[in-house]
Design an enzyme around this catalytic site. Structure first.
Site, PDB file in Angstrom:
ATOM      1  N   ASP A   1       0.880  -1.166   0.000  1.00  0.00           N
ATOM      2  CA  ASP A   1       0.000   0.000   0.000  1.00  0.00           C
ATOM      3  C   ASP A   1       0.919   1.217   0.000  1.00  0.00           C
ATOM      4  O   ASP A   1       1.866   1.280   0.790  1.00  0.00           O
ATOM      5  CB  ASP A   1      -0.848   0.048   1.274  1.00  0.00           C
ATOM      6  CG  ASP A   1      -2.041  -0.888   1.236  1.00  0.00           C
ATOM      7  OD1 ASP A   1      -2.166  -1.681   0.279  1.00  0.00           O
ATOM      8  OD2 ASP A   1      -2.852  -0.831   2.186  1.00  0.00           O
TER       9      ASP A   1
ATOM     10  N   SER B   1       8.302   4.216   4.445  1.00  0.00           N
ATOM     11  CA  SER B   1       9.522   4.209   3.655  1.00  0.00           C
ATOM     12  C   SER B   1       9.194   4.159   2.174  1.00  0.00           C
ATOM     13  O   SER B   1       8.160   4.659   1.756  1.00  0.00           O
ATOM     14  CB  SER B   1      10.404   3.034   4.065  1.00  0.00           C
ATOM     15  OG  SER B   1      11.707   3.233   3.576  1.00  0.00           O
TER      16      SER B   1
ATOM     17  N   HIS C   1       5.066  -7.297  -0.064  1.00  0.00           N
ATOM     18  CA  HIS C   1       4.760  -8.569  -0.710  1.00  0.00           C
ATOM     19  C   HIS C   1       5.441  -8.624  -2.075  1.00  0.00           C
ATOM     20  O   HIS C   1       5.891  -7.607  -2.605  1.00  0.00           O
ATOM     21  CB  HIS C   1       3.251  -8.725  -0.855  1.00  0.00           C
ATOM     22  CG  HIS C   1       2.518  -8.710   0.451  1.00  0.00           C
ATOM     23  ND1 HIS C   1       1.818  -9.793   0.932  1.00  0.00           N
ATOM     24  CD2 HIS C   1       2.368  -7.732   1.395  1.00  0.00           C
ATOM     25  CE1 HIS C   1       1.277  -9.495   2.107  1.00  0.00           C
ATOM     26  NE2 HIS C   1       1.603  -8.241   2.407  1.00  0.00           N
TER      27      HIS C   1
END
EC number: 4.1.1.65
Length: 262
Positions: free
Chosen positions: A86, A226, A142
């Protein structure tokens, strides 16, 4: 002068000792006091969280929270590349034959980013994509595609911020920051997933240790907001045309298509 002062301030506040102190606080029960205000300030979507806000005992637990089952779906098209996180889509473009690319007025070296010429050469003429994670985002990372993990390595000892100010005044944060890199061979073509540490907190925790990875499989998490940089070989992908800088992305959303090769 302003640029030099800003860089000096960053250097003084993101070394190992400062990061250690901040990490210890975030992992302490004392940090639970500020969880409600943190969630409010950063507008964290509590409906998606695996647990209720009061169940998180530390800021670290909140930073690294999981989502409820079914809150993200992974695009199932065999040719799709999906967002690994996200975040906010920052930029994409070509990697020059000189193994460099430009973003926000700065030129980045793939040799610096990956640590040596041999690794960088694979991506000459390829494509880069950059996605920024704020403190409000889900922080788990992921895999954007399926394949065999060929290498995992860590580079860098400090972290400039990767927000707008850090990108403007920092010293090439995407290729100089503390970063953890995973390279994947997918049907004979390589992708590098570069996980870039943010200001103050250098911790990137790897969760995936197997030799193969599936699209959408959890690989790691950040302990603060980040950035991830994706590097693809030449003629490997075509970025989804509708993607715009500043656009919100969700884990599993299609961001590129694999190009067919005869």
């Amino acid at each position: 002068m302003r640029r030099t002062l800003y860089r000096l301030m960053i250097e003084l506040t993101n070394g190992r000792f400062t990061s250690y102190i901040l990490r210890k606080f975030a992992q302490s029960r004392l940090s639970s006091i500020i969880i409600p205000s943190y969630a409010k300030v950063f507008q964290i979507n509590q409906d998606e969280m695996e647990k209720g806000l009061k169940e998180y005992r530390t800021l670290h637990e909140l930073f690294t929270r999981k989502l409820k089952e079914g809150k993200r779906s992974i695009d199932t098209d065999a040719s799709s590349i999906v967002s690994p996180v996200d975040g906010v889509f920052a930029d994409h473009g070509p990697i020059e034959d000189t193994k460099t690319f430009d973003i926000k007025g700065k030129r980045y070296s793939i040799v610096d980013m990956l640590g040596n010429e041999e690794r960088a050469q694979r991506y000459a003429g390829g494509t880069y994509m950059v996605i920024y994670l704020s403190p409000s985002h889900y922080h788990r990372i992921h895999s954007p595609l399926s394949g065999s993990v060929t290498e995992r390595f860590v580079l860098g000892r400090k972290s400039y911020p990767v927000n707008a100010a850090g990108m403007e005044y920092g010293k090439e944060p995407l290729s100089k920051n503390y970063r953890s890199v995973t390279e994947v061979n997918s049907d004979g073509e390589h992708m590098a997933l570069v996980k870039v540490g943010a200001m103050f907190v250098n911790s990137i925790e790897l969760l995936h240790e197997r030799d193969t990875v599936q699209k959408g499989e959890e690989m790691a998490y950040f302990t603060f907001g980040s950035t991830v940089v994706l590097l693809f070989e030449k003629d490997m992908i075509e970025v989804v045309q509708e993607l715009k800088s500043g656009q919100e992305l969700r884990l599993g959303e299609k961001i590129a298509t694999r190009l067919a090769h005869k």
